[in-house]
Write an enzyme that holds these catalytic residues in place. Sequence first.
Site, mmCIF file in Angstrom:
data_model
loop_
_atom_site.group_PDB
_atom_site.id
_atom_site.type_symbol
_atom_site.label_atom_id
_atom_site.label_comp_id
_atom_site.label_asym_id
_atom_site.label_seq_id
_atom_site.Cartn_x
_atom_site.Cartn_y
_atom_site.Cartn_z
ATOM 1 N N GLY A 1 -16.831 1.175 -2.296
ATOM 2 C CA GLY A 1 -17.488 2.473 -2.216
ATOM 3 C C GLY A 1 -18.840 2.526 -2.903
ATOM 4 C CG LEU B 1 -22.701 -1.857 -1.589
ATOM 5 C CD1 LEU B 1 -22.488 -3.179 -0.865
ATOM 6 C CD2 LEU B 1 -24.098 -1.801 -2.214
ATOM 7 C CB SER C 1 -14.146 -4.496 -0.560
ATOM 8 O OG SER C 1 -14.620 -3.519 -1.460
ATOM 9 N N PRO C 2 -16.485 -4.410 2.369
ATOM 10 C CG PRO C 2 -16.844 -3.767 4.575
ATOM 11 C CD PRO C 2 -15.755 -4.078 3.607
ATOM 12 C CE1 TYR D 1 -3.166 -2.887 0.214
ATOM 13 C CE2 TYR D 1 -3.509 -2.436 2.538
ATOM 14 C CZ TYR D 1 -3.799 -3.176 1.412
ATOM 15 O OH TYR D 1 -4.713 -4.203 1.470
#
Length: 308
Positions: free
Chosen positions: A177, A179, A172-173, A21
Amino acid sequence: MRIIHRALDAGVNLVDTADAYATGESEEIVGRALQGRRDDVVLATKFHLPMGEDPNMRGNSRRWVMRAVEGSLRRLQTDHIDLYQVHRPDPGVDIEETLSALTDLVRAGKVRAIGTSTFPASDLVRAQWVSERRGLERFRTEQPTYSILSRTIEREVLPVCHDFGVGTLVYSPLAGGMLTGRYRKGGANDTHRAGFGFGFMRDERRLDAVEQLIVLADKAGLSLTHLSMAFAITHPDVTSAIMGPRTMEQLEDVLAGLDVALEEDVLDAIDEIVPPGTEVSPLDMAYQPPAVTRPALRRRPRDERSAA
């Protein structure tokens, strides 16, 4: 750093990052933010993705595992990593080699536990078998993508994790982005993430599902963000859902929905929009095995393609 401190003050006790990252900068920021609070969190990071142009500065080989962990420890300003995760499978390296190197790190006290990220169910089973047969440390966690729009792990990955007692840290629930309610059908969809090559932000099938979910959330008296985060942790085999706020406002929004529990009728309605075990369309960032990405592995030679 302020976002991390606010999250810790709110009771968050897991911080997940990776060496790749921002090519190490994320780990450096996390390391500074946790000074004086290191023991308050389970600190997780990952290795595998490229950390330079050198082809040896990536992957899951023993050579790289041993180098990568030292870099992460230095950047995180700590003497141990609570959870060290294999960021992606590496078909070119025998899983026994990777597990052997990780076992040495655990025995040396540099790593407390090991895990995986986006491993197919078959790879998870193979790794557990190798660990048992060779007397090596076994993977304790898996970090797959999971959201209302991406439910394929319900078919095999989550059942396998359940059977082997593997914890799951789903990422990534909010579907990258989508949701959050910011991406709408017919809208420009030119926000921060859409400008970084995330093609799924403009996927019509996903946008259609989002529109239906916005209506459902409104009927339930919830924001789409709160509906989506609550959905992710409703599954009994999900240990935790990783949130990735970019701003303090986004963090506060997610924190405000921590007490949301979805009712059966809402969950049934979600199943009608996106059936269990299915995916609206694949995420650009999701791992795809060589059997899918390499045509040569799914196409016979031209002279062998006929049934005759």
